[in-house]
Design an enzyme around this catalytic site. Structure first.
Site, PDB file in Angstrom:
ATOM      1  N   GLU A 181      47.713 -31.357  52.829  1.00 19.07           N
ATOM      2  CA  GLU A 181      47.630 -29.899  52.814  1.00 19.07           C
ATOM      3  C   GLU A 181      48.472 -29.347  51.663  1.00 19.07           C
ATOM      4  O   GLU A 181      49.595 -29.794  51.435  1.00 19.07           O
ATOM      5  CB  GLU A 181      48.118 -29.325  54.140  1.00 19.07           C
ATOM      6  CG  GLU A 181      47.235 -29.681  55.327  1.00 19.07           C
ATOM      7  CD  GLU A 181      45.824 -29.150  55.167  1.00 19.07           C
ATOM      8  OE1 GLU A 181      45.666 -27.989  54.736  1.00 19.07           O
ATOM      9  OE2 GLU A 181      44.877 -29.904  55.459  1.00 19.07           O
ATOM     10  N   GLU A 203      80.230 -17.822  70.929  1.00 18.30           N
ATOM     11  CA  GLU A 203      79.636 -16.560  70.506  1.00 18.30           C
ATOM     12  C   GLU A 203      78.192 -16.445  70.980  1.00 18.30           C
ATOM     13  O   GLU A 203      77.824 -15.504  71.669  1.00 18.30           O
ATOM     14  CB  GLU A 203      79.692 -16.428  68.983  1.00 18.30           C
ATOM     15  CG  GLU A 203      79.168 -15.114  68.447  1.00 18.30           C
ATOM     16  CD  GLU A 203      80.087 -13.937  68.721  1.00 18.30           C
ATOM     17  OE1 GLU A 203      79.594 -12.800  68.771  1.00 18.30           O
ATOM     18  OE2 GLU A 203      81.307 -14.150  68.886  1.00 18.30           O
ATOM     19  N   ASP A 239      67.401 -19.446  62.502  1.00 19.26           N
ATOM     20  CA  ASP A 239      67.496 -19.927  63.886  1.00 19.26           C
ATOM     21  C   ASP A 239      66.626 -21.162  64.135  1.00 19.26           C
ATOM     22  O   ASP A 239      65.676 -21.131  64.921  1.00 19.26           O
ATOM     23  CB  ASP A 239      67.112 -18.812  64.862  1.00 19.26           C
ATOM     24  CG  ASP A 239      67.945 -17.558  64.661  1.00 19.26           C
ATOM     25  OD1 ASP A 239      69.156 -17.680  64.407  1.00 19.26           O
ATOM     26  OD2 ASP A 239      67.372 -16.456  64.740  1.00 19.26           O
ATOM     27  N   GLU A 268      49.982 -26.714  51.561  1.00 19.29           N
ATOM     28  CA  GLU A 268      51.182 -26.060  52.094  1.00 19.29           C
ATOM     29  C   GLU A 268      52.205 -27.078  52.601  1.00 19.29           C
ATOM     30  O   GLU A 268      53.163 -26.702  53.289  1.00 19.29           O
ATOM     31  CB  GLU A 268      50.803 -25.069  53.185  1.00 19.29           C
ATOM     32  CG  GLU A 268      50.174 -25.662  54.428  1.00 19.29           C
ATOM     33  CD  GLU A 268      48.669 -25.855  54.352  1.00 19.29           C
ATOM     34  OE1 GLU A 268      48.060 -26.075  55.411  1.00 19.29           O
ATOM     35  OE2 GLU A 268      48.095 -25.781  53.234  1.00 19.29           O
TER      36      GLU A 268
END
Length: 457
Positions: free
Chosen positions: A337, A218, A44, A339
């Protein structure tokens, strides 16, 4: 704190993939950049452009899920659309004392110097789906419950927020219906009540085979304005879903169905759109089940670059494993970083005691890829912030592949704790020009060490 053994659930999933599948997948994985996050399942996508970066707000599918088992939301960011920084989870179900479950699809927006994140959850008191709103001074949080109760509760999900040029903000949401309301300038209250948008076949296309749902709409609306035209991009015709869109001359309609954007594909029976313009180009975010162990309840966010048609319509966009091209290059001579990753193999992340996140659960042979690193005339040395309660090891610096040219090798000592940090450095030779950089982690058995940041000099 991490407890031994330091084996993450994703590792267990990967171990269950057959040897034949691994042999088939790994060569493609090494070259691909889509999905954009590989160490957890994400779903999402809700992108937000702010101060020269794209902040991506996602849900988090739990490993091994057989339902939409989601307890937290996550944030990622990128300046180049390929190297994404993991900012962890600044919002979860516990943030809302009145929520009991279902951390599903939301969206964050910026206004008045604050960031407002609208999310659907299930109410503890009523058992119905409700929309909560959290607020933060930073795009990466932490977020707090802005009002201590649902903003709106009518048993439907998937909020999308749009602020028009005149300052009027709108909240859209709904499955099976489609609703909107006008938010006040404070973004945490509204004027009037929810208004139901007529789901006509002229506005949202014709669905066949389901008399209870005559249109294709939907769930998952994504509403925005471009060149004076209002767009409503949505998940269509479950199941499996595809992505379609409608346009209108105003924020409340009347809507006209325009067709399919992304046909049904991707090993997930749901999909969810997010559309932005960034740095002069347009990008389409979605999710699929492309990672090992992936599927309808273990999804992964991906992105494609696209160009609108001359009339403002969408082209057909298909899922790829290559994803969006890189914008510019990455500067290795400022602190990066650990990450911040284009692709990772075997790694996990966790909050660091020094702030932000660090990578961990690093076993012999694991690696991260950082794409498009501009070394220029050449790097002389490499530094990294590391910690180890394991056996330590080394960081191999390789160019262009996990088995590419070694330009440096940094030894990592045992520091006495997974959050007991020290800095290490080593000489570098042969890192010139622009390359994909692979940090490959080597050592003995078990989990070796953590890495918080790195920098070339």
């Amino acid at each position: 704190m991490k407890l031994a053994p330091r084996l993450a659930p994703r590792h267990a999933i990967a171990a269950m993939v057959s040897l034949l599948c691994i042999a088939t997948l790994l060569p493609a994985v090494a070259r691909a950049d889509n999905p954009i996050v590989q160490h957890i399942y994400t779903a999402d996508p809700a992108p937000l452009v702010h101060n020269g970066r794209v902040y991506l707000y996602t849900g988090h599918d739990e490993d091994g899920s057989t339902w939409f088992t989601m307890k937290e939301w996550r944030v990622w960011s990128s300046a180049d659309m390929v190297n994404w920084t993991d900012h962890g989870s600044p919002l979860n179900l516990a943030t809302f004392s009145w929520a009991k479950s279902d951390a599903w699809a939301g969206q964050a927006v910026y206004r008045n110097g604050k960031f407002y994140w609208y999310v659907p959850v299930t109410s503890r008191a009523t058992g119905r789906y409700a929309i909560g709103v959290a607020v933060s001074d930073s795009p990466t949080g932490p977020f707090r419950d802005a009002i201590g109760r649902p903003l709106v509760e009518n048993g439907e999900i998937d909020p999308s927020v749009f602020i028009d040029d005149n300052g009027q903000a709108y909240l859209y949401w709904g499955n099976p219906n489609l609703w909107y309301l006008r938010l006040n300038a404070d973004m945490i209250s509204y004027s009037g009540g929810p208004t139901q948008i007529p789901l006509t076949t002229a506005g949202f296309g014709t669905r066949t085979g389901d008399p209870n749902r005559p249109t294709l709409y939907e769930e998952g609306p994504w509403v925005y304005k471009r060149n004076g035209l209002y767009y409503n991009v949505f998940a269509a015709k479950c199941c499996s879903e595809f992505i379609a869109y409608s346009t209108a001359p105003g924020p409340t309609g009347p809507w006209t169905y325009r067709g399919t954007i992304m046909p049904t594909q991707g090993s997930s029976f749901t999909n969810h759109p997010g559309v932005i313009d960034f740095n002069g180009s347009s990008y389409f975010f979605y999710h699929n089940g492309a990672l090992p162990g992936g599927g309808g309840y273990t999804r992964s966010v991906a992105v494609e670059k696209f160009s609108y048609n001359a009339d403002g319509g969408f082209p057909t966009i298909n899922m790829t494993t290559t994803g969006a091209p890189q914008i510019g290059t990455l500067n290795p001579y400022v602190r990066q970083e650990a990450e911040t990753i284009a692709w990772g193999s075997g790694i996990e992340t966790e909050p660091s005691s020094e702030g932000g996140m660090n990578i961990g659960w690093l076993a012999n042979g694991d690696w991260i890829k950082v794409k498009g690193v501009a070394f220029g005339a050449g790097a002389a040395s490499f530094s990294a912030r590391v910690a180890s309660a394991g056996s330590g090891g080394a960081i191999e610096l390789r160019l262009d592949s996990p088995t590419g040219t070694v330009v440096g090798n940094c030894n990592v000592p045992v520091t006495g704790g997974w959050q007991t940090w020290t800095s290490v450095s080593c000489p570098v030779n042969g890192a010139t020009g622009t390359h994909d950089l692979y940090l490959k982690f080597t050592g003995g058995s078990g989990n070796l060490f953590n890495v918080n940041w790195w920098q070339f000099n």
